[in-house]
Enzyme design. Structure first.
Site, PDB file in Angstrom:
ATOM      1  N   GLU A  39      41.954   3.637 -54.729  1.00  0.00           N
ATOM      2  CA  GLU A  39      42.000   5.075 -54.500  1.00  0.00           C
ATOM      3  C   GLU A  39      41.416   5.748 -55.742  1.00  0.00           C
ATOM      4  O   GLU A  39      41.834   5.437 -56.860  1.00  0.00           O
ATOM      5  CB  GLU A  39      43.462   5.523 -54.299  1.00  0.00           C
ATOM      6  CG  GLU A  39      43.528   7.001 -54.011  1.00  0.00           C
ATOM      7  CD  GLU A  39      44.947   7.531 -53.772  1.00  0.00           C
ATOM      8  OE1 GLU A  39      45.899   6.723 -53.760  1.00  0.00           O
ATOM      9  OE2 GLU A  39      45.061   8.754 -53.597  1.00  0.00           O
ATOM     10  N   ARG A 271      51.202  -9.247 -57.633  1.00  0.00           N
ATOM     11  CA  ARG A 271      50.403  -8.418 -58.524  1.00  0.00           C
ATOM     12  C   ARG A 271      50.457  -8.972 -59.934  1.00  0.00           C
ATOM     13  O   ARG A 271      51.348  -9.745 -60.283  1.00  0.00           O
ATOM     14  CB  ARG A 271      50.891  -6.977 -58.500  1.00  0.00           C
ATOM     15  CG  ARG A 271      52.314  -6.802 -59.025  1.00  0.00           C
ATOM     16  CD  ARG A 271      52.837  -5.384 -58.803  1.00  0.00           C
ATOM     17  NE  ARG A 271      52.143  -4.394 -59.595  1.00  0.00           N
ATOM     18  CZ  ARG A 271      51.392  -3.423 -59.092  1.00  0.00           C
ATOM     19  NH1 ARG A 271      51.215  -3.323 -57.795  1.00  0.00           N
ATOM     20  NH2 ARG A 271      50.809  -2.551 -59.863  1.00  0.00           N
ATOM     21  N   LYS A 281      48.724   3.376 -62.651  1.00  0.00           N
ATOM     22  CA  LYS A 281      47.868   4.522 -62.928  1.00  0.00           C
ATOM     23  C   LYS A 281      48.696   5.732 -63.343  1.00  0.00           C
ATOM     24  O   LYS A 281      48.307   6.478 -64.234  1.00  0.00           O
ATOM     25  CB  LYS A 281      47.052   4.870 -61.682  1.00  0.00           C
ATOM     26  CG  LYS A 281      45.841   3.980 -61.506  1.00  0.00           C
ATOM     27  CD  LYS A 281      44.968   4.504 -60.398  1.00  0.00           C
ATOM     28  CE  LYS A 281      45.140   3.652 -59.175  1.00  0.00           C
ATOM     29  NZ  LYS A 281      44.263   3.987 -58.066  1.00  0.00           N
TER      30      LYS A 281
HETATM   31  P1  ATP Z   1      48.775   1.619 -59.381  1.00  0.00           P
HETATM   32  O1  ATP Z   1      49.979   0.899 -58.862  1.00  0.00           O
HETATM   33  O2  ATP Z   1      48.433   1.306 -60.785  1.00  0.00           O
HETATM   34  O3  ATP Z   1      48.809   3.094 -59.138  1.00  0.00           O
HETATM   35  P2  ATP Z   1      47.396   1.165 -57.010  1.00  0.00           P
HETATM   36  O4  ATP Z   1      47.752  -0.096 -56.358  1.00  0.00           O
HETATM   37  O5  ATP Z   1      48.004   2.397 -56.496  1.00  0.00           O
HETATM   38  O6  ATP Z   1      47.583   1.032 -58.556  1.00  0.00           O
HETATM   39  P3  ATP Z   1      44.859   1.273 -55.824  1.00  0.00           P
HETATM   40  O7  ATP Z   1      43.697   2.098 -56.190  1.00  0.00           O
HETATM   41  O8  ATP Z   1      45.531   1.536 -54.548  1.00  0.00           O
HETATM   42  O9  ATP Z   1      45.851   1.400 -57.025  1.00  0.00           O
HETATM   43  O10 ATP Z   1      44.523  -0.267 -55.962  1.00  0.00           O
HETATM   44  C1  ATP Z   1      43.372  -0.886 -55.483  1.00  0.00           C
HETATM   45  C2  ATP Z   1      43.656  -2.338 -55.288  1.00  0.00           C
HETATM   46  O11 ATP Z   1      44.067  -2.951 -56.508  1.00  0.00           O
HETATM   47  C3  ATP Z   1      44.775  -2.547 -54.301  1.00  0.00           C
HETATM   48  O12 ATP Z   1      44.355  -3.515 -53.371  1.00  0.00           O
HETATM   49  C4  ATP Z   1      45.923  -3.042 -55.137  1.00  0.00           C
HETATM   50  O13 ATP Z   1      46.725  -3.920 -54.420  1.00  0.00           O
HETATM   51  C5  ATP Z   1      45.216  -3.720 -56.303  1.00  0.00           C
HETATM   52  N1  ATP Z   1      46.065  -3.732 -57.491  1.00  0.00           N
HETATM   53  C6  ATP Z   1      46.625  -2.674 -58.106  1.00  0.00           C
HETATM   54  N2  ATP Z   1      47.399  -3.056 -59.133  1.00  0.00           N
HETATM   55  C7  ATP Z   1      47.329  -4.409 -59.180  1.00  0.00           C
HETATM   56  C8  ATP Z   1      47.917  -5.419 -60.016  1.00  0.00           C
HETATM   57  N3  ATP Z   1      48.734  -5.104 -61.021  1.00  0.00           N
HETATM   58  N4  ATP Z   1      47.619  -6.707 -59.756  1.00  0.00           N
HETATM   59  C9  ATP Z   1      46.779  -7.029 -58.756  1.00  0.00           C
HETATM   60  N5  ATP Z   1      46.196  -6.143 -57.937  1.00  0.00           N
HETATM   61  C10 ATP Z   1      46.467  -4.840 -58.133  1.00  0.00           C
HETATM   62 MG    MG Z   2      47.905   2.530 -54.322  1.00  0.00          MG
END
Ligand code: ATP
Ligand code: MG
Length: 573
Positions: A39, A271, A281
């Site tokens: 996102e 993760r 984020k």
């Molecule tokens: P955050 O939790 O930091 O806000 P998010 O998951 O909301 O991150 P997205 O932009 O939705 O951020 O993430 C894009 C992709 O990255 C998703 O498929 C998510 O599962 C993956 N992702 C995010 N954080 C991790 C992590 N710590 N380890 C592995 N994959 C991750």
């Molecule tokens: Mg997300």
């Protein structure tokens, strides 16, 4: 957040490979199509690097393709700045989406038509309960929810209201589109989840064309299906969403929008949790907004823009992801594992240079003030193909303060009163005298050199000395700013509760910041470093790997960031 166990070293397995290989072997999938769906509401962090390496890596491995899809369905938090940063981070990691660059917002029209189809098939309805009523009506983990009084509204009326929602005839929050599944399902995600809400907000790409926006749980699986994704890989927290994922793609396929035999399948992996950083984020935005760091690209941040400035390498990240494996259960990886991967790669590619971080003047009494001796040094001790360079040795040099001890401790073999030491790539020097400055520290050391002891010349080895120290010419040194970093947080799990915490105590991760995470010094270094270009990497002998800062370096005025020390300085305690 839980406290990390002291050492978790998951075996580097990758169960996703087995799934894909089985699918290919059984003919369930003919072309592997994965996607990385961030996102655009922030910069990417180290956790995303894992997801990027997995998704693009699996596609590469099985001759498939990986899509970059910006999941931009939430207009208020998203921005073009983030889109640009995401693209540049993925490219920096060395991956290429080719022509497969997509935006969920490009599917708004299609997604809307899927909503219409669901209504027509009796699988969705427009609810006009308040947000509070919807929430309380969902029930709890132990209690079933109750049906909305609007659940059995006639299809035609649902269609009309959904259209009116789109046309902007209703204010924010007054109506939502909900799936009609099962208010008694043990899985809360299946209790008539909201699919669309009204939000009169400007979208960074679609402008004011829409005032209804699909929710993630609706947009995500259907975007996967639109793009023909074969393996939709996500983190474990989405495991409970999988039934809804499957329900949506199946119901929309039944309405004729997709081939039922080729629907995407979701697979979850653990993760990345890394000690001494925060990977969220929201928390990273907080660090930027409160000015704790200079920005997303502050080299201490666990973001990919920052990693680049810090001098971490894409190869190091790939090795890290490979080595940390893919697992089905959450674990913690120690930050040193990431650092070791960076060291391994940098050791291969970084030419060696000399800088003196804590300079002490060394005067060679038997050299004239204008005398210059060219000393040859290899650019890499194991890689002669990287060539050699010349280092000027002159009467006045700088050595490290710690390389001279007035009263040497046991086992100290470097310069000391009455002793000898080898000036690396140069001569053997013998102590003559030293003086102490006003601050009580040694101010200057005087030596004489054995002129027949120059490294590489016959007979040079006849001088048996145990210590070797590095040096730079005082008159020819280039002085530059060097930034030495320490961990941004002083505890392994920032913000986590600790033993002995009162039950009511809530910790803020920002209280665990390390106040000494940045040290700036201006130091003398080999003259050739003056012309270092932004992002040139070096090993400064004995001090670690350094990179010329991408942002602040000027022509002939590079600024060096320490990427990582040569050894794990934390292990020593
Ligand atoms: P955050 O939790 O930091 O806000 P998010 O998951 O909301 O991150 P997205 O932009 O939705 O951020 O993430 C894009 C992709 O990255 C998703 O498929 C998510 O599962 C993956 N992702 C995010 N954080 C991790 C992590 N710590 N380890 C592995 N994959 C991750
Ligand atoms: Mg997300």
């Amino acid at each position: 957040m839980t406290t990390p166990p002291s050492s978790t070293q998951p075996a580097p397995s990758n169960f996703l490979r087995h799934i894909i290989e089985d699918d290919l072997a059984a003919g369930r999938v003919t072309q592997v199509v994965t996607r990385f769906p961030p996102e655009p509401n922030g910069y990417l962090h180290f956790g995303h690097a894992k997801s990027i390496c997995l998704n693009f890596g699996l596609a590469e491995r099985y001759q498939g393709v990986c899509h970059l899809r910006l999941d931009d369905t939430n207009p208020t938090k998203e921005d073009q700045e983030y889109v640009d940063a995401i693209e540049s981070a993925v490219r920096w990691l060395g991956f290429n989406w080719g022509s497969h660059h997509y935006f969920a917002s490009d599917y708004f029209e299609k997604l809307y038509s899927f909503g219409v189809s669901l209504i027509q098939a009796g699988h969705a309805y427009v609810d006009e309960q308040s947000a509070d009523d919807i929430r309380s009506g969902r029930g709890t983990l132990t209690q079933p929810g109750r049906n909305s009084p609007f659940r059995d509204r006639a299809i035609d009326e649902n269609l009309r209201l959904f259209q009116e929602m789109r046309e902007g005839k209703h204010p924010d929050g007054s109506l939502v589109l909900r799936a009609k599944i099962d208010m008694a399902s043990p899985n809360m995600n299946m209790r008539d989840p909201v699919l669309y809400r009204i939000r009169h907000a400007h979208h960074h790409r679609t402008g004011d064309a829409w005032c209804i926006y699909p929710l993630y749980d609706f947009a995500h699986p259907l975007s996967d299906a639109i793009e023909g994704i074969s393996h939709s890989i996500c983190t474990l927290e989405f495991e409970d969403h999988r039934p809804l994922y499957n329900w949506l793609v199946e119901k929309v396929a039944e309405a004729g929008h997709f081939n039922k035999a080729k629907l995407p399948q979701q697979y979850e992996f653990a993760r990345l949790n890394l000690t001494y950083v925060v990977l969220s984020k929201r928390k990273l935005i907080e660090l930027v907004d409160t000015g704790v760091v200079t920005g997303w690209d502050d080299p201490r941040m666990p973001s990919l823009v920052a990693a680049r400035r810090r001098g971490y390498t894409p190869e190091g990240f790939r090795q890290f992801v490979e080595q940390s494996g893919v697992s089905k259960s959450d674990g913690w990886i120690d930050y040193t594992v990431l650092e070791d991967c960076m060291r391994n790669h940098l050791n291969e590619v970084a030419p060696r240079r000399v800088a003196v971080l804590d300079p002490l003047k060394l005067v060679i009494e038997n050299l004239e003030a204008d005398e210059v001796v060219d000393c040859e040094a290899p650019n890499h001790p194991q890689k002669p193909e990287l060539g050699r360079r010349t280092m000027p040795l002159t009467r006045e040099l700088y050595i490290e303060h710690e390389d001279f001890m007035v009263e040497p401790s046991k086992g100290f073999f470097r310069l000391q009163p009455g002793g000898r030491v080898r000036l690396k790539y140069g001569f053997v020097a013998e102590y003559v005298s030293h003086s102490i400055g006003e601050d009580g520290r040694v101010a200057e050391v005087r030596v004489s050199i054995f002129k027949d002891s120059q490294s590489g010349t016959p007979g040079a080895d006849n001088y048996k000395v145990k210590g070797v120290i590095h040096w730079v010419s005082a008159s020819q040194a280039h002085w530059a700013e060097v930034r030495l970093f320490d961990r941004l947080f002083k505890v392994a799990a920032p913000g986590a509760r600790r033993e002995g915490d009162a039950p009511e105590l809530e910790r803020d991760f920002k209280d665990d910041l390390n106040p000494n995470s940045l040290q700036l010094v201006r130091v003398p270094m080999e003259p050739s470093l003056k012309s270092a270009q932004a992002e040139d990497r070096f090993q400064f002998e004995r001090h670690g790997y350094f990179v010329a800062d991408l942002v602040d370096s000027q022509p002939d005025e590079p600024i060096f960031n320490r990427t990582v020390t040569l050894k794990d300085s934390w292990a020593k305690g």
